[in-house]
Design a protein around this motif. Sequence first.
Motif, PDB file in Angstrom:
ATOM      1  N   THR A  40      12.171   6.482   5.864  1.00 17.91           N
ATOM      2  CA  THR A  40      13.262   5.857   6.619  1.00 17.91           C
ATOM      3  C   THR A  40      14.539   5.835   5.801  1.00 17.91           C
ATOM      4  OG1 THR A  40      11.705   4.454   7.819  1.00 17.91           O
ATOM      5  CG2 THR A  40      14.006   3.752   7.795  1.00 17.91           C
ATOM      6  N   VAL A  41      14.419   5.476   4.522  1.00 18.43           N
ATOM      7  CA  VAL A  41      15.603   5.427   3.652  1.00 18.43           C
ATOM      8  C   VAL A  41      16.207   6.821   3.503  1.00 18.43           C
ATOM      9  CG1 VAL A  41      16.385   4.973   1.306  1.00 18.43           C
ATOM     10  CG2 VAL A  41      14.841   3.364   2.428  1.00 18.43           C
ATOM     11  N   ALA A  42      15.361   7.832   3.381  1.00 19.59           N
ATOM     12  CA  ALA A  42      15.869   9.197   3.254  1.00 19.59           C
ATOM     13  C   ALA A  42      16.603   9.626   4.520  1.00 19.59           C
ATOM     14  CB  ALA A  42      14.705  10.146   2.966  1.00 19.59           C
ATOM     15  N   GLU A  43      16.050   9.277   5.681  1.00 24.98           N
ATOM     16  CA  GLU A  43      16.712   9.605   6.944  1.00 24.98           C
ATOM     17  C   GLU A  43      18.052   8.898   7.072  1.00 24.98           C
ATOM     18  OE1 GLU A  43      13.941   8.573   9.948  1.00 24.98           O
ATOM     19  OE2 GLU A  43      12.494  10.145   9.414  1.00 24.98           O
ATOM     20  N   LEU A  44      18.103   7.626   6.640  1.00 25.16           N
ATOM     21  CA  LEU A  44      19.366   6.885   6.680  1.00 25.16           C
ATOM     22  C   LEU A  44      20.393   7.497   5.740  1.00 25.16           C
ATOM     23  CD1 LEU A  44      18.020   3.212   6.764  1.00 25.16           C
ATOM     24  CD2 LEU A  44      19.261   4.376   8.595  1.00 25.16           C
ATOM     25  N   ALA A  45      19.940   7.890   4.557  1.00 23.47           N
ATOM     26  CA  ALA A  45      20.864   8.493   3.583  1.00 23.47           C
ATOM     27  C   ALA A  45      21.433   9.799   4.119  1.00 23.47           C
ATOM     28  CB  ALA A  45      20.132   8.727   2.262  1.00 23.47           C
ATOM     29  N   GLU A  46      20.576  10.596   4.766  1.00 23.12           N
ATOM     30  CA  GLU A  46      21.062  11.858   5.321  1.00 23.12           C
ATOM     31  C   GLU A  46      22.031  11.609   6.467  1.00 23.12           C
ATOM     32  OE1 GLU A  46      19.278  15.948   7.394  1.00 23.12           O
ATOM     33  OE2 GLU A  46      17.942  14.313   6.774  1.00 23.12           O
ATOM     34  N   PRO A  77       0.826  -1.216   0.000  1.00 30.58           N
ATOM     35  CA  PRO A  77       0.000   0.000   0.000  1.00 30.58           C
ATOM     36  C   PRO A  77       0.858   1.262   0.000  1.00 30.58           C
ATOM     37  CG  PRO A  77       0.107  -0.909   2.200  1.00 30.58           C
ATOM     38  CD  PRO A  77       0.813  -1.892   1.313  1.00 30.58           C
ATOM     39  N   PRO A  78       0.307   2.364  -0.448  1.00 26.73           N
ATOM     40  CA  PRO A  78       1.109   3.594  -0.534  1.00 26.73           C
ATOM     41  C   PRO A  78       1.624   4.068   0.819  1.00 26.73           C
ATOM     42  CG  PRO A  78      -1.243   4.012  -0.956  1.00 26.73           C
ATOM     43  CD  PRO A  78      -1.055   2.539  -0.978  1.00 26.73           C
ATOM     44  N   GLU A  79       0.862   3.790   1.909  1.00 21.47           N
ATOM     45  CA  GLU A  79       1.317   4.208   3.240  1.00 21.47           C
ATOM     46  C   GLU A  79       2.619   3.508   3.612  1.00 21.47           C
ATOM     47  OE1 GLU A  79      -3.233   3.946   3.323  1.00 21.47           O
ATOM     48  OE2 GLU A  79      -1.535   2.792   2.567  1.00 21.47           O
ATOM     49  N   LEU A  80       2.737   2.222   3.280  1.00 15.90           N
ATOM     50  CA  LEU A  80       3.946   1.472   3.602  1.00 15.90           C
ATOM     51  C   LEU A  80       5.106   1.930   2.732  1.00 15.90           C
ATOM     52  CD1 LEU A  80       5.437  -0.761   5.087  1.00 15.90           C
ATOM     53  CD2 LEU A  80       4.486  -2.414   3.457  1.00 15.90           C
ATOM     54  N   ARG A  81       4.829   2.181   1.460  1.00 17.17           N
ATOM     55  CA  ARG A  81       5.883   2.657   0.558  1.00 17.17           C
ATOM     56  C   ARG A  81       6.426   4.006   1.032  1.00 17.17           C
ATOM     57  NH1 ARG A  81       7.511   1.818  -4.856  1.00 17.17           N
ATOM     58  NH2 ARG A  81       8.330   3.706  -5.834  1.00 17.17           N
ATOM     59  N   ALA A  82       5.511   4.908   1.473  1.00 18.64           N
ATOM     60  CA  ALA A  82       5.941   6.219   1.946  1.00 18.64           C
ATOM     61  C   ALA A  82       6.734   6.097   3.246  1.00 18.64           C
ATOM     62  CB  ALA A  82       4.721   7.110   2.154  1.00 18.64           C
ATOM     63  N   LYS A  83       6.323   5.192   4.121  1.00 24.99           N
ATOM     64  CA  LYS A  83       7.014   5.004   5.398  1.00 24.99           C
ATOM     65  C   LYS A  83       8.443   4.514   5.167  1.00 24.99           C
ATOM     66  CE  LYS A  83       6.289   2.620   9.849  1.00 24.99           C
ATOM     67  NZ  LYS A  83       6.124   3.826  10.678  1.00 24.99           N
ATOM     68  N   LEU A  84       8.606   3.570   4.237  1.00 28.64           N
ATOM     69  CA  LEU A  84       9.942   3.077   3.910  1.00 28.64           C
ATOM     70  C   LEU A  84      10.784   4.169   3.247  1.00 28.64           C
ATOM     71  CD1 LEU A  84       8.941  -0.459   2.621  1.00 28.64           C
ATOM     72  CD2 LEU A  84      10.538  -0.015   4.487  1.00 28.64           C
ATOM     73  N   ALA A  85      10.150   4.964   2.395  1.00 27.23           N
ATOM     74  CA  ALA A  85      10.882   6.038   1.707  1.00 27.23           C
ATOM     75  C   ALA A  85      11.419   7.046   2.719  1.00 27.23           C
ATOM     76  CB  ALA A  85       9.974   6.721   0.683  1.00 27.23           C
TER      77      ALA A  85
END
Length: 318
Positions: free
Chosen positions: A301-307, A291-299
């Motif tokens: 987290t990945v952005a926070e990890l990248a930063e 679902p889009p909510e899960l995709r956004a949640k993972l996105a």
Amino acid sequence: MKSSRLVSILLLLQTRGRMTAAQLAGELEVSVRTVYRDVEALSAAGIPLYGDAGHAGGYGLLDGFRTRLTGLTTGEAQALFLSGAPGPAADLGLGSVLAAAQLKVRAALPPELRAHADRISGRFHLDAPGWYADEDETPYLSAVADAVWNNRILHIAYHRWRTPTDVERRLEPYGLVLKAGRWYVVAGPGPRTFRVDQILRLTTTDQEFVRPDDFDLTAYWTTYQRDFHARLRQGEAVVRLAPGVRLAGQPETGGCTDDDGWTVATVPIESLDHAHAEFLRLGTGIEVLEPPELRAKLARTVAELAERYGNAGARGGD
């Protein structure tokens, strides 16, 4: 085989006491008429059997009669020693009892079966918990077990996951279950299931409860597990999986492969938070489409990890 069935009837009557022909037939998965013939054969062989008619009747052995343990096959002797679980027995305070029982059974076995049993004990060892599971502290296990044996009511303080987390409960403990190295107590009224390692405090009582005659611990646990898994996987996610990556619950033939060799599949999930944690473990081997909510949640987290890791060098140079 008839000889094996005759031994089974004899041992059932010896261990359980009086049983009706219908009960014996149910245990042995044969007809009642077959039980009648087998009982006649045992009587003809000199076994002191007696039968009473009527509603409370049944077959029984004369008081004091015991058969020696000579009817075991090689496979049965192997299974008996393979089923011994010294770790759980020790947890329940029965380690020395189990060792003594096995010693007595071993002494009663014929030499050839004794050799097979010794070979099994020396070549197989049961260690149920997983490698990365910390051993649970269960300081109240022996007290719970004692209450199970003696039908004693318990009062406990219990930690659970939903709010309020710490609650008081009155238990009528029907039985204990060891699942993947973790102990559970099944207790009434209900019945309900509690993790023994989540008991914070425990008070024993001298009050007795009446255990339901129709309660079957094995049947209850089978149903409990089925219902648990049904509740556990109530949502779905559509994902792309890299070649060679599979998820628990993914159908063997489910999904289709795209031009890049990735598989698109629909898999069951417990919750957004649980799926988020599980899917992150696969790194770049997975892409969530729905679902889009899960995709956004993972996105996020990945952005926070990248930063965070993108600035790691700068922080290290300060």
